[in-house]
Write a protein that holds these residues in place. Structure first.
Motif, PDB file in Angstrom:
ATOM      1  N   ILE A 150      20.633  26.494  46.219  1.00  0.00           N
ATOM      2  CA  ILE A 150      21.934  25.860  47.054  1.00  0.00           C
ATOM      3  C   ILE A 150      21.611  25.667  48.664  1.00  0.00           C
ATOM      4  O   ILE A 150      22.280  24.847  49.080  1.00  0.00           O
ATOM      5  N   ASP A 151      20.798  26.354  48.972  1.00  0.00           N
ATOM      6  CA  ASP A 151      20.273  26.233  50.431  1.00  0.00           C
ATOM      7  C   ASP A 151      18.912  27.020  50.648  1.00  0.00           C
ATOM      8  O   ASP A 151      18.446  27.299  49.601  1.00  0.00           O
TER       9      ASP A 151
ATOM     10  N   LEU B 201      26.513  13.867  29.415  1.00  0.00           N
ATOM     11  CA  LEU B 201      25.230  14.235  30.307  1.00  0.00           C
ATOM     12  C   LEU B 201      25.954  14.688  31.322  1.00  0.00           C
ATOM     13  O   LEU B 201      26.830  13.918  32.224  1.00  0.00           O
ATOM     14  N   PHE B 202      25.796  15.762  32.069  1.00  0.00           N
ATOM     15  CA  PHE B 202      26.406  16.476  33.007  1.00  0.00           C
ATOM     16  C   PHE B 202      25.269  16.659  34.099  1.00  0.00           C
ATOM     17  O   PHE B 202      24.099  17.373  33.708  1.00  0.00           O
ATOM     18  N   ARG B 203      25.586  16.854  35.357  1.00  0.00           N
ATOM     19  CA  ARG B 203      24.785  17.013  36.530  1.00  0.00           C
ATOM     20  C   ARG B 203      25.428  18.217  37.235  1.00  0.00           C
ATOM     21  O   ARG B 203      26.528  18.166  37.353  1.00  0.00           O
ATOM     22  N   PHE B 204      24.582  19.276  37.449  1.00  0.00           N
ATOM     23  CA  PHE B 204      25.276  20.665  38.407  1.00  0.00           C
ATOM     24  C   PHE B 204      25.193  20.102  39.620  1.00  0.00           C
ATOM     25  O   PHE B 204      23.702  19.853  40.294  1.00  0.00           O
ATOM     26  N   ASP B 205      26.091  20.384  40.316  1.00  0.00           N
ATOM     27  CA  ASP B 205      26.113  19.787  41.885  1.00  0.00           C
ATOM     28  C   ASP B 205      25.907  21.096  42.489  1.00  0.00           C
ATOM     29  O   ASP B 205      26.662  22.167  42.746  1.00  0.00           O
ATOM     30  N   GLU B 206      24.859  21.185  43.338  1.00  0.00           N
ATOM     31  CA  GLU B 206      24.396  22.485  43.893  1.00  0.00           C
ATOM     32  C   GLU B 206      25.384  22.586  45.179  1.00  0.00           C
ATOM     33  O   GLU B 206      25.406  23.726  45.865  1.00  0.00           O
ATOM     34  N   LYS B 207      26.071  21.620  45.805  1.00  0.00           N
ATOM     35  CA  LYS B 207      27.019  21.782  46.825  1.00  0.00           C
ATOM     36  C   LYS B 207      28.448  22.400  46.700  1.00  0.00           C
ATOM     37  O   LYS B 207      28.839  23.409  47.191  1.00  0.00           O
ATOM     38  N   THR B 208      28.874  21.709  45.580  1.00  0.00           N
ATOM     39  CA  THR B 208      29.988  22.190  44.972  1.00  0.00           C
ATOM     40  C   THR B 208      30.291  23.200  43.922  1.00  0.00           C
ATOM     41  O   THR B 208      31.251  23.754  43.789  1.00  0.00           O
TER      42      THR B 208
END
Length: 473
Positions: free
Chosen positions: A127-128, A208-215
């Protein structure tokens, strides 16, 4: 008053190619609009959904009048039910049902989540630069839930390396909708990464889902991921992924029933169903030249071959040309028998050879290889867990017994010398997750959940466990 019976057509595009679902709503197979019918005059009411997630349906229940006796009876029933639930939670560890643990009450978005451990996907995400999380997407199945609950998809987001739960998500998808060719209990959840290392999940071969690493949220990209692709403009009927053969390519079936291999990263799409093997998608993907390859160093144990059981198990170190998005498979090193006719020399060639055993196109990308630890002896079932700048981390057994625990070691990159050794009580390693930093890596041993290995010291800790269908943290 007589009712006017209307032809059931899609209110968005006018197509009559619609399918009724068990929740009394319809899905248009042409544009994927979901709509339902009013019962009074069979007038069509609808809400057009721009993403593939269906809207929630509120089922209203007619109000009834109850007598005083009825109200008392209902109150007693509620008290009995509450008592039963409390008893079930208190006795959770002791309760058994048909030889399996009784999971108790379903508690959505609370401290305890239930899941079928054989139908989950777990992976690490940065995530960072200094932090990472572990994303666990799984299924609450009907066998571990009360009768009035349906199959349900959950998402846990765990902090690493502590294991603390940062977020719990109830994924809002209708699991009665299954994509084309979705017929296996293992089809509910599939997972892949793109060339930017973003994490995607396919649900029921349809969503289809994408994991958002920011939120730390799951973003529905069921439509946007395929926008601008002419062959898929008619809509998507199924999404599949085969990580053993296709790398960045998805297997996508459109609403005309035509199947394609599609790479969003490379901007390439190939149609299935040709008469020539060389024109089939896998052959074309395998034959793709790497335009800008880099050379990576990999490690792997040789594969045991019954025909050559007198040959030692070796830990191989090899360099190979790779490029993200293009097909790369594990290179298996082993002994095999050669038998062919050499037309140049006019002779039949017979003999044994050691080397990379894989697709010819992949084998050609192997630059060189060697026995990394020629003076050591290994038995089968050795695993390469990960590496850092200093060395490679391996897990080995000292015998072939199933009960033999693994020993974890770190070997120096330059000469294979042992930097540290750590004994474990693991007898089985079910999965190795992507290494999240140079400081630690994550494995799933003996179905425990996430086990953290400190790559500097060799210290091993269980960040959290998944035991009998519940997350302990």
């Amino acid at each position: 008053m007589a009712k006017t019976i209307k032809k059931i057509t899609c209110p968005q595009c006018g197509s009559n190619n619609v399918l009724k679902h068990e929740h009394d709503y319809y899905v248009c197979n042409s544009c994927h609009t979901r709509f339902f019918l009013d019962t009074d005059d069979v007038t069509i009411t609808h809400k057009h959904v721009t993403q593939s997630t269906p809207p929630p349906f509120n089922h209203t229940v007619p109000q009834k009048k109850y007598s005083v006796g009825g109200i008392i009876a209902i109150g007693l029933l509620v008290l009995i039910t509450i008592g039963a639930v409390i008893f079930n939670i208190v006795n959770h560890d002791k309760a058994k049902l048909n030889g399996k643990e009784d999971f108790g009450a379903y508690e959505s978005a609370k401290d305890e989540y239930l899941y079928s451990s054989s139908r989950e996907k777990i992976q690490t995400v940065k995530i960072d630069n200094n932090k990472a999380v572990l994303v666990n997407v799984g299924l609450f199945d009907k066998y571990s839930l009360p009768d009035d609950k349906q199959d349900h998809i959950y998402v846990f987001v765990h902090e690493l390396p502590s294991g603390k739960i940062l977020k719990k998500i109830d994924l809002d998808v209708d699991l009665t909708i299954k994509g084309k060719e979705s017929n296996s209990i293992t089809d509910e959840i599939l997972m892949f990464r793109d060339t930017k290392n973003r994490l995607f999940f396919i649900i029921n071969k349809y969503y289809l889902f994408r994991f958002d690493e920011k939120t730390l949220e799951m973003v529905n990209v069921s439509q946007s991921y395929f926008e601008g692709i002419k062959e898929l403009e008619v809509g998507i009927a199924g999404i599949d992924y085969d990580d053993r053969r296709l790398e960045s390519f998805l297997q996508v079936t459109n609403n005309n029933g035509v199947k394609y291999a599609y790479s969003h990263d490379l901007g390439l799409i190939y149609k299935y169903g040709g008469n020539e093997y060389k024109k089939e998608p896998f052959s074309r993907i395998l034959a793709l030249e790497l335009p800008n390859p880099t050379i990576e160093t990999h490690y792997d144990f040789t594969k045991f071959n019954e025909k050559y059981n007198d040959k030692p198990i070796q830990l191989m170190k090899y360099n190979i040309k790779v490029q993200k998005g293009y097909f790369v498979t594990n290179v298996d090193f082993q002994w095999f028998h050669l038998s062919y006719y050499d037309w140049d020399k006019g002779v039949q060639v017979e003999g044994d050879k050691f080397g990379p055993s894989t697709y010819t196109e992949v084998a050609k990308r192997v630059v060189d290889y060697k026995d990394f630890t020629p003076d050591r002896k290994y038995v089968d079932k050795g695993k390469v867990l990960g590496e850092d700048k200093e060395g490679v981390i391996i897990a080995i057994k000292m015998s072939l017994l199933d009960s033999e625990p693994y020993t974890v070691q770190k070997l120096k990159h330059t000469d294979g010398s042992i930097l540290w050794t750590q004994k474990t009580d693991w007898t089985y390693i079910s999965e190795v997750f992507a290494q999240v930093s140079n400081d630690y890596l994550v494995v799933k041993a003996d179905y425990r959940g996430a086990t953290i290995i400190d790559t500097k010291t060799g210290e091993i800790t269980d960040a959290f466990k998944f035991e009998y269908g519940k997350s302990s943290k």
